[in-house]
Scaffold this motif. Structure first.
Motif, mmCIF file in Angstrom:
data_model
loop_
_atom_site.group_PDB
_atom_site.id
_atom_site.type_symbol
_atom_site.label_atom_id
_atom_site.label_comp_id
_atom_site.label_asym_id
_atom_site.label_seq_id
_atom_site.Cartn_x
_atom_site.Cartn_y
_atom_site.Cartn_z
ATOM 1 N N TYR A 54 -50.368 1.114 11.318
ATOM 2 C CA TYR A 54 -49.003 0.707 12.255
ATOM 3 C C TYR A 54 -48.120 0.315 12.057
ATOM 4 O O TYR A 54 -46.580 0.793 12.512
ATOM 5 N N VAL A 102 -44.998 2.689 11.768
ATOM 6 C CA VAL A 102 -44.131 3.810 13.215
ATOM 7 C C VAL A 102 -42.837 3.542 12.669
ATOM 8 O O VAL A 102 -41.957 4.444 13.732
ATOM 9 N N GLU A 161 -40.478 3.331 17.613
ATOM 10 C CA GLU A 161 -41.786 3.837 18.531
ATOM 11 C C GLU A 161 -40.643 5.289 18.985
ATOM 12 O O GLU A 161 -41.731 6.278 18.825
ATOM 13 N N PHE A 183 -40.544 7.491 16.073
ATOM 14 C CA PHE A 183 -41.878 7.739 15.790
ATOM 15 C C PHE A 183 -42.237 8.947 17.204
ATOM 16 O O PHE A 183 -42.923 10.202 16.385
ATOM 17 N N LYS A 184 -42.532 8.441 18.011
ATOM 18 C CA LYS A 184 -43.322 9.207 19.375
ATOM 19 C C LYS A 184 -42.908 10.762 19.491
ATOM 20 O O LYS A 184 -43.112 11.514 19.288
ATOM 21 N N LEU A 210 -49.806 4.954 21.196
ATOM 22 C CA LEU A 210 -50.252 4.843 19.933
ATOM 23 C C LEU A 210 -51.039 4.033 20.228
ATOM 24 O O LEU A 210 -50.751 2.855 20.895
ATOM 25 N N VAL A 240 -53.006 4.475 13.063
ATOM 26 C CA VAL A 240 -52.527 5.008 13.887
ATOM 27 C C VAL A 240 -53.778 6.500 14.965
ATOM 28 O O VAL A 240 -53.542 6.677 14.495
#
Length: 139
Positions: A38, A41, A44, A47-48, A71, A76
């Motif tokens: 995690y 990542v 966020e 990453f998303k 997440l 992950v």
């Protein structure tokens, strides 16, 4: 905050609602496991956005048809909402992504983030499809 990572005790309970009909383009919930810590990542939202772009490209969908809803820690786990097209329907798109997991040359396995994908299940973290669990355990 719904975007905050959480870690439920067991991501795979015994029952979940059944899949939508094959040609149904209503969004379906799916979850993807990435073989990453995690801590990898990083940012966020970035990453998303990359997961969304990778999944959309692999599925041949517009990025607006893919949402990363959460997440979770435990490697992950990424919760997704995927809206299919008229040709395959939403469940068909998820099934196509599942097929791509097995092909190292697939668009899914070539994505900057989704190359780390190891599982894609219908349902969300904490409520995946029982049928998909059984398929996963057969691999």
């Amino acid at each position: 905050d719904s975007d905050a990572p959480r870690q439920p005790a067991d991501p795979r309970p015994a029952s979940a609602p059944g899949p939508a009909p094959q040609g149904d383009t209503a969004p379906v919930e799916a979850m993807m496991r990435l073989d990453l810590d995690y801590g990898q990542v990083g940012d966020e939202p970035t990453f998303k956005g990359q997961v969304r772009a990778d999944v959309a490209a692999a599925a041949g969908l517009d990025p607006f048809d893919v949402r990363v809803t959460a997440l979770h820690r435990g490697s992950v786990w990424v919760d997704l909402a995927i809206r299919g097209d008229e040709r395959r329907g939403s469940v068909g798109v998820v099934q196509e992504l599942q097929r791509q997991l097995k092909d190292p040359a697939s668009r899914l396995k070539q994505g900057p983030v989704t190359r780390f994908s190891t599982d894609i299940l219908l349902g969300t973290y904490g409520a995946p499809q029982q049928q998909q669990q059984q398929q996963q355990h057969q691999h």
